[in-house]
Design a protein around this motif. Sequence first.
Motif, short mmCIF file in Angstrom:
data_model
loop_
_atom_site.label_atom_id
_atom_site.label_comp_id
_atom_site.label_asym_id
_atom_site.label_seq_id
_atom_site.Cartn_x
_atom_site.Cartn_y
_atom_site.Cartn_z
N GLU A 158 0.90 -1.20 0.03
CA GLU A 158 -0.09 0.09 -0.05
C GLU A 158 1.07 1.34 0.01
O GLU A 158 1.63 1.18 0.79
N TRP A 189 1.34 5.24 0.50
CA TRP A 189 0.67 6.64 0.88
C TRP A 189 1.61 7.73 0.52
O TRP A 189 2.95 7.54 0.65
N VAL A 198 -1.51 12.81 -3.23
CA VAL A 198 -2.02 11.59 -3.43
C VAL A 198 -2.05 11.12 -5.00
O VAL A 198 -1.89 9.94 -5.26
N LEU A 199 -1.94 12.15 -5.94
CA LEU A 199 -1.94 11.84 -7.41
C LEU A 199 -0.66 11.06 -7.54
O LEU A 199 -0.52 10.27 -8.69
N ARG A 243 -0.93 7.53 -6.74
CA ARG A 243 -1.51 6.87 -8.07
C ARG A 243 -0.96 6.68 -9.14
O ARG A 243 -1.00 5.46 -9.69
N ASN A 244 -0.03 7.64 -9.67
CA ASN A 244 0.62 7.37 -10.76
C ASN A 244 1.79 6.22 -10.51
O ASN A 244 1.76 5.49 -11.45
N CYS A 293 1.62 3.91 -8.39
CA CYS A 293 1.10 2.43 -8.58
C CYS A 293 0.63 1.95 -9.89
O CYS A 293 0.95 0.88 -10.23
N GLU A 294 0.08 3.13 -10.82
CA GLU A 294 -0.19 2.53 -12.21
C GLU A 294 1.03 1.83 -12.88
O GLU A 294 0.94 1.16 -13.72
N THR A 326 -1.01 -0.46 -4.37
CA THR A 326 -2.38 0.15 -4.38
C THR A 326 -2.10 1.52 -3.62
O THR A 326 -1.62 1.57 -2.27
N PRO A 327 -2.68 2.55 -4.06
CA PRO A 327 -2.49 3.87 -3.43
C PRO A 327 -3.66 3.77 -2.44
O PRO A 327 -4.53 3.51 -2.72
#
Length: 264
Positions: free
Chosen positions: A144, A146, A150-151, A154-155, A157-158, A163-164
């Motif tokens: 996970e 953190w 946040v963005l 997310r980027n 993890c993609e 997982t963000p």
Amino acid sequence: MRRLAVLGYPVSHSRSPAMQSAALAELGLAGEWTYEAIKVAPDELAERVAAMPGEGFVGANVTVPHKEAALALADELSETAREIGAANTLVFEGGAVRAENTDAEGLLRALPASSSGKRTLVLGAGGAARAVVWALVREGARVEVWNRTVLSARNLCEEVGGTPIPNPDPKFEYDLVVNATSVGLQGEDTFERLPLTAHRFREWQTVVDLVYGSEPTPLLAAAAADGAKVVDGIEILVQQGALSLEIWTGREAPIETMREAARR
Ligand code: ATR
């Protein structure tokens, strides 16, 4: 002479020259190989690297802020470096620059146990966090991520997995916690900046802090006081450095000598 160097900006704080020079001496290579620190500004990196083979350099480490730029200027990339999107090791061979990444494997080697199946919290989504998440996901950890922004989590993890999460598990049931932010480097208050609480670590947890400088960091001091296992940034520096040395020299790295020199 076969020359090696670490390229950074700044670089004077780096423990790599002391650590790698001690290793070269231990291997009996001190007369033929050297390792130095070179301060290189971002806009000078490409020119500096291009000149190095002609000056007797056979390889280099690259550190903050050059790890992503180093990848872009290399002629060949290892699969690991390409997937992570950053390089910490360059090899100059046959007129070409090859980029490798030993940060990921270095982290795994520094951990006290396999992270396969372990629930893991990674803090941060910068260059250092990318190598950490990439390594742990490939090792089979449940990761996970953190990050303050946040963005970026997310980027990340993609691109590399994991997982963000906007907030860590309130019960904090993580087997492994890795601080891959720069918080702590300038003496910021770790427990104010990061979603962590002192006195909440448990004996069965392992806490890793990539930040090194004044040891132990506030994070590792708190984790150790609660009985958790701790891994500091110097141990990771040692492990990634050992792997880089093995790539350049083809010799087994003298880990204990490197550890002693890095901690001195
Ligand atoms: P590195 O290459 O060392 O990873 P970086 O790419 O600049 O350096 O990334 C720094 C990381 O530390 C980022 O995750 C950053 O969070 P943001 O993406 O929100 O900027 C994190 N970081 C730096 N200062 C921070 C602070 N004061 N509080 C929380 N996170 C911080």
